[in-house]
Motif scaffolding. Sequence first.
Motif: not given
Length: 511
Positions: A478-494
Amino acid sequence: MSGQLEVLNKKLKQAIDTRKVLETARKQQVDTLTNFAAKLSLSCKGMDIELDNRLAKFRSALSKGVDFENLAPLIAEILSLLKNQEAQQLSHQRELHTSVLTAGKLLQKTKGLPDDTRRMLRHLLDHQLNEIQSTNDFIPILNKLVSIYNQALNVKLSVKNTEDSITQPRLAKELLTLANDLVFEDEAADNVKAIKNKISETDSVEDLLTSAIEIIRIVATNISDERQSAQSFLVSLNQTLEDLHHSIVATSKHSESMSTEFETLNKRIESKIVNLTKQTQDATSISSLKALVDNELKSLSHDLIAKERLEQEDRQALIKNFHDINTRVGSLESKLSKYKKRLHEQRFKSLLDGLTKLPNRAAFDERFNHEFHLFSVQESDFTLVVIDVDHFKSINDQYGHSAGDKTLQVIAKALQMSIRKSDFIARYGGEEFVLLMPGMSVEHATAPLEKLRQAIKSIPFKFKNKSVQITVSVGATQFKKGDTPLIAFDRADDALYKAKKSGRDKLCINS
């Protein structure tokens, strides 16, 4: 006295016989030495041209029985040349030693050499090479070195073949991915399909390169056709604009011309009215005034009729010109509308995956950035999902790339049917899909994502009359405050990686 003579004769005869024996022995020794010297000189043949010439003269002199005193100068020259040759031999021997040592050290750096070969090479360089006394001693060393070189070459060839066996499937996969991203129509689409089939069936790098060139040629032809179409449209548009310009200029000139005529006619009417007024004031009788008024009114009537006719012609000309302008503007709008529609279709195709007909990576990036911008403004719930087909490579390997393509098409359709209208599903690349779920938290997304995973698992795939169950692994965040698109995608990829690592056919949440 006679007895003494006999003794002397006897001793003389013995001395003569002894001398003959000595001379015979000496001659044999000389012949042996001569033969030995001749043979020895032949062994030096080919080392130096000047030395060869001197040795040839030496052998010729020996065969003719030339006195050794006459041979002395020639022998001195030969000895001098041999001394120089010895120095050269020592120099060559040192150079050969250095070359062999350098070659051996390079061989030691070769990866993959067998341990026995590596030990033999080390012994050769550390011991055998240092025990060499003459140039001939290098021959067995060089034989061993050549043998080791052959082994190293075989190792290199073996590694290259292994690399080729790894490279070929990777190239084929990348080419198929590129071909799937291309969206063409009619003949070009059929040609791309034929190339994809060829890529699936070949195991030759040369054939893959040929297929790549054919794809490039199709793309280049398509670009050329599009450019020609755009040029034709621009030429047509330019002609329409030019015609429109001429119509506007003609209308403007006509208006100027009519304005001049109206001005002249108005001045003439005004002049006649002024003249009539003056003559009326100067009239002395009713009869003369009547005649004067009748004449002026007739003249004014003609001018007014002319003015009315002129106004009517002007109106008709303006109506015609405006009609022409409207027609040309309508034609222009029609052409612009068609081209705009075509551009829209081209953009739609450029954002569409050719194989699955889902939005492609470029479309996802555009939508992802848009949704992330909305999230940064509103901070509403938003779930990002990455989906990967399990063991997809084995499907391609066992049943062919056409079976793999069909699998992706069926899964894409199933994914579309399993999501909300507000969700966005795209093919990210290869066997990977991405899903955007705006307005939904990851907790609320868990149930529909599990349902989606089960829906894929329940599809009755069948290849070569064999039923095959295909599953997907799913990672979500889920998107979080302070995320960037890359950070969010990497978290889903993990999260997807965890699902794969824990046995596949699973949903993992990375909150």
